[in-house]
Motif scaffolding. Structure first.
Motif, PDB file in Angstrom:
ATOM      1  N   ASP A 310      -8.714  -4.490  -6.237  1.00 36.33           N
ATOM      2  CA  ASP A 310      -7.958  -2.921  -6.782  1.00 36.33           C
ATOM      3  C   ASP A 310      -9.080  -1.944  -5.725  1.00 36.33           C
ATOM      4  O   ASP A 310      -8.160  -1.108  -5.082  1.00 36.33           O
ATOM      5  N   HIS A 312     -10.178  -3.033  -2.390  1.00 36.73           N
ATOM      6  CA  HIS A 312      -8.923  -3.575  -1.362  1.00 36.73           C
ATOM      7  C   HIS A 312      -7.964  -2.885  -1.608  1.00 36.73           C
ATOM      8  O   HIS A 312      -6.883  -2.257  -0.194  1.00 36.73           O
ATOM      9  N   ARG A 313      -7.061  -2.539  -2.375  1.00 35.63           N
ATOM     10  CA  ARG A 313      -5.686  -2.055  -2.451  1.00 35.63           C
ATOM     11  C   ARG A 313      -6.076  -1.023  -2.383  1.00 35.63           C
ATOM     12  O   ARG A 313      -4.848  -0.129  -1.320  1.00 35.63           O
ATOM     13  N   GLN A 314      -6.838   0.011  -2.580  1.00 31.39           N
ATOM     14  CA  GLN A 314      -6.530   1.503  -2.565  1.00 31.39           C
ATOM     15  C   GLN A 314      -6.723   1.634  -0.753  1.00 31.39           C
ATOM     16  O   GLN A 314      -6.841   3.035  -0.796  1.00 31.39           O
ATOM     17  N   ARG A 316      -6.474  -0.274   1.536  1.00 30.65           N
ATOM     18  CA  ARG A 316      -5.302  -0.563   2.443  1.00 30.65           C
ATOM     19  C   ARG A 316      -4.585   0.366   2.871  1.00 30.65           C
ATOM     20  O   ARG A 316      -3.819   1.032   3.100  1.00 30.65           O
ATOM     21  N   LYS A 317      -4.311   0.814   1.012  1.00 28.99           N
ATOM     22  CA  LYS A 317      -3.345   2.490   0.964  1.00 28.99           C
ATOM     23  C   LYS A 317      -3.995   3.734   1.541  1.00 28.99           C
ATOM     24  O   LYS A 317      -2.785   4.398   2.555  1.00 28.99           O
TER      25      LYS A 317
END
Length: 453
Positions: A310, A312-314, A316-317
């Protein structure tokens, strides 16, 4: 002088003829036996043995040693006394009794040899000796430590068959001293009985008698030393679910220490037990506790992995948004790009989700308003007398609406958290419920078997 006269032509290697004052025919020697058990101690599950200290008495008739006539008149050659104590250097025939399940043993010799051999005037011999024996006991440990064991003391003639010697029980046959239970730290003597174990082999039939002793294990020791501490270790593993998943230094050592403690406890228990091929009840309990504690370690690994994903996803976003914003500024098309960014499909989905959150809050507010309305006075039913109301119906409606509101609140709180936090919240509920269900099944099965036995 009396003994010397009796032993003048006596041969200790020849058994008596079997004649008694009540039966003048030849036959097998009837040996009447009895046991006075002083203590039973050192019950070892690993070696499957126990230690018994007892007085072993044997009585039989030898017509060669009568020193009074059958009519009860005293002979002129003998003195008027009923018993004669035989000295150690005077050899008489004694039954060759041996204990079939004996591993080791000894006679008590302090301060003098603890034995006596007496001759009664009618030729009856009474032989009493104090023994301590290590006796084998075949134990079945499937219900350990809620088990009971049936041990025995079996004795027979080593060389003489039933044609020569027959053992019979005296009355009373068995006596157990009052302090015999005090020597057993983990057992108590539940019952005992005497029985016969006459066996037939290729060399003949041998008379045999045995004492069957039922030993019940004292469970309070294991409850205090094993079951309660292991349950506390499982509770400590459950506490780790309430620690923030980002606190790796707190959660990982807690799970590892409890797991190693439980494994060490398991090895300490099994070191005192034999390696059997079946599962014991204590193995099931310890194994289940290890599984519950190990599950907490695996659960944290999953939570940590989901939390990192989660994050890493934030990241990247956020990086994607920054790059897109920098591209807009460089191209001097900020207004048009901003308009296109606002109405892109991804942004529309995000806006829809943002609109859904207030709608959920509004839904909760509506339910609260419904609750407040339902708390008002109930309406009277049409066509019925005044004061006649449906209190039960309104109460049911209020309870149902309240449950729905609580469910909506819980779901909204759960959906607002990250995946790692959601897994922790679910584990906090499932873990204790699963352990309680395991306890219910475990104790109901083994306690029911104990009542039946």
């Amino acid at each position: 002088m009396t003994v010397c006269d009796l032993l003048q032509d006596y041969d200790a290697a020849v058994r008596p003829s079997g004649k008694t004052p009540y039966n003048d025919t030849r036959g097998a020697v009837m040996v009447t036996t009895s046991l006075n058990i002083r203590s039973i101690s050192a019950v070892s599950e690993k070696n499957m043995e126990f230690v018994a200290q007892f007085r072993f008495r044997q009585e039989w008739y030898d017509d060669r040693l009568r020193f009074i006539e059958h009519q009860g008149l005293l002979s002129s050659d003998y003195r008027n006394f009923e018993f004669i104590h035989v000295a150690r250097d005077q050899s008489l025939w004694i039954p060759d009794t041996f204990f079939q399940n004996e591993k080791n043993g000894w006679y008590h010799m302090l301060n003098q040899e603890n034995r006596f051999l007496k001759i009664r005037s009618d030729g009856k011999l009474i032989y009493d000796r104090r023994l301590t024996l290590h006796l084998a006991c075949s134990m079945h440990l499937s219900r350990y430590p809620m088990d009971h064991q049936n041990c025995e003391i079996a004795f027979a003639s080593y060389a003489y068959t039933t044609a020569d010697i027959e053992y019979i029980w005296d009355v009373p046959a068995i006596q157990i001293h009052e302090g015999a239970n005090g020597a057993l730290p983990n057992f108590e003597i539940a019952s005992f009985k005497n029985a016969s174990c006459t066996s037939k082999t290729n060399t003949g039939t041998y008379s045999c008698l045995k004492v069957e002793i039922r030993l019940n294990r004292v469970f309070s020791f294991f409850l205090l030393q094993l079951y309660i501490p292991s349950s506390m270790l499982v509770g400590v593993a459950w506490v780790s679910y309430w620690i923030d998943w980002k606190s790796t230094a707190a959660r990982v050592p807690l799970a590892i220490v409890t797991l190693l403690t439980m494994i060490t406890t398991s090895h300490a228990i099994n070191s005192n037990l034999p390696p059997v091929s079946y599962a014991k009840s204590i193995d099931i309990w310890v194994g289940a506790c290890v599984v519950f504690i190990f599950f907490s370690l695996i659960e944290y690994a999953v939570v940590n992995y989901m939390g990192i994903l989660d994050e890493h996803r934030q990241m990247r976003k956020a990086a994607c948004n920054r790059s897109r914003l920098s591209n807009v500024i460089e191209n001097d098309n900020f207004g048009e790009s901003l308009q296109s960014l606002t109405f892109s499909p991804q942004e529309k989905k995000r806006l829809i989700r943002r609109r859904n959150k207030p709608s959920m809050e509004m839904l909760e507010g509506d339910f609260e308003a419904i609750e407040m309305q339902d708390r008002g006075p109930p309406r009277s039913a049409g066509g019925m007398e005044e004061g006649w109301t449906f209190h039960d119906t309104t109460d049911l409606v209020y309870i149902g609406q309240r449950k729905r509101v609580e469910l909506v609140r819980w779901c909204s709180v759960l959906s607002s958290r990250g995946r790692a936090e959601r897994i922790d919240i679910i584990a906090r509920i499932i873990f204790p419920i699963a352990f309680i269900l395991f306890n219910f099944a475990y104790w109901s099965i083994y306690l029911e078997e104990e009542d039946e036995s």
